[in-house]
Enzyme design. Structure first.
Site, PDB file in Angstrom:
ATOM      1  CD1 TRP A  21      46.584  42.982  26.316  1.00 45.00           C
ATOM      2  CD2 TRP A  21      46.010  45.059  25.737  1.00 45.00           C
ATOM      3  NE1 TRP A  21      45.254  43.151  26.632  1.00 45.00           N
ATOM      4  CE2 TRP A  21      44.877  44.410  26.284  1.00 45.00           C
ATOM      5  CE3 TRP A  21      45.886  46.385  25.300  1.00 45.00           C
ATOM      6  CZ2 TRP A  21      43.639  45.040  26.401  1.00 45.00           C
ATOM      7  CZ3 TRP A  21      44.652  47.009  25.413  1.00 45.00           C
ATOM      8  CH2 TRP A  21      43.541  46.337  25.962  1.00 45.00           C
ATOM      9  CG  ASP A  24      40.858  39.870  32.462  1.00 41.38           C
ATOM     10  OD1 ASP A  24      40.756  41.040  32.070  1.00 41.38           O
ATOM     11  OD2 ASP A  24      40.070  38.972  32.124  1.00 41.38           O
ATOM     12  CG  PHE A  80      40.185  34.392  26.326  1.00 41.26           C
ATOM     13  CD1 PHE A  80      41.222  34.830  25.512  1.00 41.26           C
ATOM     14  CD2 PHE A  80      38.901  34.841  26.028  1.00 41.26           C
ATOM     15  CE1 PHE A  80      40.989  35.702  24.436  1.00 41.26           C
ATOM     16  CE2 PHE A  80      38.651  35.712  24.967  1.00 41.26           C
ATOM     17  CZ  PHE A  80      39.690  36.137  24.166  1.00 41.26           C
ATOM     18  CB  SER A  81      40.612  35.327  32.287  1.00 42.59           C
ATOM     19  OG  SER A  81      41.226  36.540  31.929  1.00 42.59           O
ATOM     20  CD  GLU A 204      34.196  39.948  30.238  1.00 42.93           C
ATOM     21  OE1 GLU A 204      34.342  39.615  29.066  1.00 42.93           O
ATOM     22  OE2 GLU A 204      34.690  41.007  30.698  1.00 42.93           O
ATOM     23  CD1 TRP A 309      36.787  44.890  29.282  1.00 45.74           C
ATOM     24  CD2 TRP A 309      38.217  45.126  27.584  1.00 45.74           C
ATOM     25  NE1 TRP A 309      37.610  43.776  29.275  1.00 45.74           N
ATOM     26  CE2 TRP A 309      38.491  43.898  28.232  1.00 45.74           C
ATOM     27  CE3 TRP A 309      39.004  45.488  26.491  1.00 45.74           C
ATOM     28  CZ2 TRP A 309      39.515  43.035  27.822  1.00 45.74           C
ATOM     29  CZ3 TRP A 309      40.018  44.625  26.084  1.00 45.74           C
ATOM     30  CH2 TRP A 309      40.260  43.423  26.735  1.00 45.74           C
TER      31      TRP A 309
HETATM   32  C1  FRU Z   1      37.785  40.263  30.857  1.00 44.98           C
HETATM   33  C2  FRU Z   1      37.966  39.361  29.649  1.00 44.98           C
HETATM   34  C3  FRU Z   1      37.708  37.915  30.023  1.00 44.98           C
HETATM   35  C4  FRU Z   1      38.475  37.164  28.975  1.00 44.98           C
HETATM   36  C5  FRU Z   1      39.681  38.045  28.792  1.00 44.98           C
HETATM   37  C6  FRU Z   1      40.241  38.049  27.412  1.00 44.98           C
HETATM   38  O1  FRU Z   1      38.449  41.475  30.765  1.00 44.98           O
HETATM   39  O2  FRU Z   1      37.107  39.793  28.603  1.00 44.98           O
HETATM   40  O3  FRU Z   1      36.345  37.579  30.089  1.00 44.98           O
HETATM   41  O4  FRU Z   1      38.806  35.873  29.378  1.00 44.98           O
HETATM   42  O5  FRU Z   1      39.295  39.356  29.150  1.00 44.98           O
HETATM   43  O6  FRU Z   1      41.462  38.719  27.363  1.00 44.98           O
END
Ligand code: FRU
Length: 521
Positions: A21, A24, A80-81, A204, A309
């Site tokens: 998968w 971002d 995470f991102s 985000e 999403w």
């Molecule tokens: C955006 C997000 C970010 C987060 C990441 C998690 O699509 O929700 O805010 O860091 O994806 O995978």
């Protein structure tokens, strides 16, 4: 034929993972001739699992080679991102005295944390071999949550003027700005957004950058010199903020703000009403877009995650063991016109360089009577799964003027301009509801993706359309309005038609196939 081309849904020139998968784009960085694309990644299944940072590289922004995983979850902490920088001055002290370290600033999302307001903190990792292997900083985290459930996605860049690092990150329904001398100690500067832009979802993946302003105000024939005295400022600051949900056509989307940044505070330009939102892309499938750091020549290059999403986890390529793809890399520019400051995005020139001259197709036609459909144009050998098409529409009257792509199954993808009858409004639309949806989740098609056009009725419109196996990226008026849409037709589109509800509309098209056969799976 390479492996990727035998898979039904594998795009031909958009980055997708071999397995697992992705969401971002993260840590976008240019270094010594190589474009680095890191991304949210779960390698073991096509689901959003414990997050890694995957890694791919490209020498031309078109073909990508997947590299070994960059960051792995650390126990209960998911990666995470975030972003990555080249620390030329070794301000962090992570360097070895010869090579400037690459430093990744990411959100450490701790699923074991019991206090919901302390789950997300910012942390560092660094690489001394050009991004191939990474070490975690022993003193993590470097920036602790101020007590917010959503505190993530740091975008860091070097502020040459003040000789410091600047960070923008999402904090609930607004962004926070921080500064640092060494990437380790961060000082809060200000926040923006509680009152402005689109709300109703979580903010985000922000980004902050400056852009020179191009004046399109005077393109209606007036001499540019006439603008003296009320010329726009030469440079403005742009803040990108993704929001989910809350996009203009439902679900995830990215908004932008144009204003000034005085080193501490971002102030929205007075031409952009605080309550209104502007969108980088009006389609359902361009989210979490951010820009590359360290790009020579001040190019502003953005990549987004080409999904939403609302349905990202349910798309049909999951059956082949992978999910998710990125948009075409786009170059951003800022113009000022009757709408105020407008952020345009357009495919990078490297993609135009891939047009196969031998595949070129020219056609034009005219709608002689209202509601007429001009005969379908077969594209023959020109492979629309890797098609780049410029369309010019002129003489548009009231109602819809529609370009239709059709495949041998009779499935249709429609897009065009709607001069809404009885009003002074005009819209760009993309309609994927008949483009083949039997394999798709129920909430996939928002039947019509609509982007309002500025300036009332449109008599003419130029569009650039980029088609891959499962996507359309539509750029109207050189990127003034963009609509990115995933589509899952049962077979490639092979012909195109044009119809209009008014009389006298004309179209001309110039189409190419992109030479992308050498892109690896
Ligand atoms: C955006 C997000 C970010 C987060 C990441 C998690 O699509 O929700 O805010 O860091 O994806 O995978």
């Amino acid at each position: 034929m390479n492996a990727s081309h035998s898979e039904n849904y594998r795009p031909l020139y958009h980055f997708s993972p071999r397995k697992g998968w992705i969401n971002d784009p993260n840590g976008l960085l240019y270094l010594d001739g190589t474009w680095h694309l890191f991304f949210q990644y779960y390698p073991h299944a096509p689901i959003h699992g414990p997050m890694y940072w995957g890694h791919a590289t490209s020498c031309d922004l078109v073909c990508w080679q997947e590299q070994p995983v960059a960051l792995c979850p650390q126990g209960s902490i998911y990666m995470f991102s975030g972003s990555a920088v080249v620390d030329y001055g070794n301000t962090s002290g992570f360097g070895d005295g010869t090579t400037p370290p690459l430093v990744a600033i990411y959100t450490a999302h701790d699923i074991a944390e019991t206090d919901p307001n302390q789950v997300e903190n910012q942390a560092l990792a660094y690489s001394l071999d050009g991004g191939m292997t990474w070490a975690q900083y022993a003193g993590n985290p470097v920036l602790q949550s101020p007590g917010l459930p959503d505190f993530r996605d740091p975008k860091v860049s070097w502020d040459a003027e003040c000789g410091r690092w600047l960070m923008v990150l999402a904090a609930g329904d607004r962004v926070h700005f921080y500064e640092s001398a060494d990437l380790i100690n961060w000082r809060f500067l200000s926040e923006f957004g509680a009152e402005c832009g689109a709300h109703g979802g979580v903010w985000e993946c922000p980004d902050l950058f400056s852009l020179p302003v191009k004046n399109e105000f005077w393109e209606d024939g007036l001499d540019a010199d006439d603008s003296e005295g009320c010329a726009p400022e030469k440079e403005k600051w742009v803040l990108l903020v993704s929001i989910n949900p809350g996009g203009p056509n439902e679900g995830s989307a990215t908004q932008y703000f144009v204003g000034d940044f005085d080193g501490t505070t971002f102030t929205l330009d007075e031409s952009q009403p605080c309550a209104s939102a502007r969108w980088v892309d009006w389609g359902r499938d361009n989210y979490a877009g951010v820009l590359f750091n360290n790009v020579p020549g001040d190019r502003r290059v953005m990549i987004g995650w080409m999904s939403n999403w609302d349905y990202a986890a349910e798309l049909p390529s999951a059956a082949d063991g992978w999910l998710g793809q990125m948009t075409i890399p786009r170059e951003l520019s800022l113009v000022v016109n009757s709408e105020g400051y407008v952020l345009k995005s357009y495919p990078v020139p490297e993609l135009f360089a891939r047009r196969e001259q031998g595949s070129r197709l020219f056609r034009c036609g005219k709608v002689e009577v209202a509601n007429e459909e001009v005969p379908m144009i077969p594209f023959g050998e020109l492979d629309l799964k890797r098609g780049m098409i410029k369309v010019s529409l002129h003489g548009l009257g009231a109602g819809q003027s529609t370009i239709t792509f059709r495949n041998p199954w009779g499935q249709e993808l429609r897009l065009g301009v709607n001069n809404v009858e009885g009003s002074a409004r005009a819209e760009l639309f993309v309609d994927r509801s008949d483009a083949g949806s039997e394999v798709l989740p129920k909430n996939f098609p928002v039947p019509l993706m609509v982007a309002p056009l500025a300036g009332g009725m449109r008599n003419s419109m130029r569009m650039l359309l980029c088609l891959d196996k499962t996507s359309l990226e539509c750029f109207a008026n050189r990127g003034e309005r963009c609509v990115t849409a995933s589509v899952y037709p049962s077979a490639a589109f092979t012909e195109m038609g044009f119809s209009a509800e008014s009389t006298g509309a004309t179209f001309s098209l110039e189409a190419y196939a992109l030479h992308v056969d050498n892109c690896e799976p």
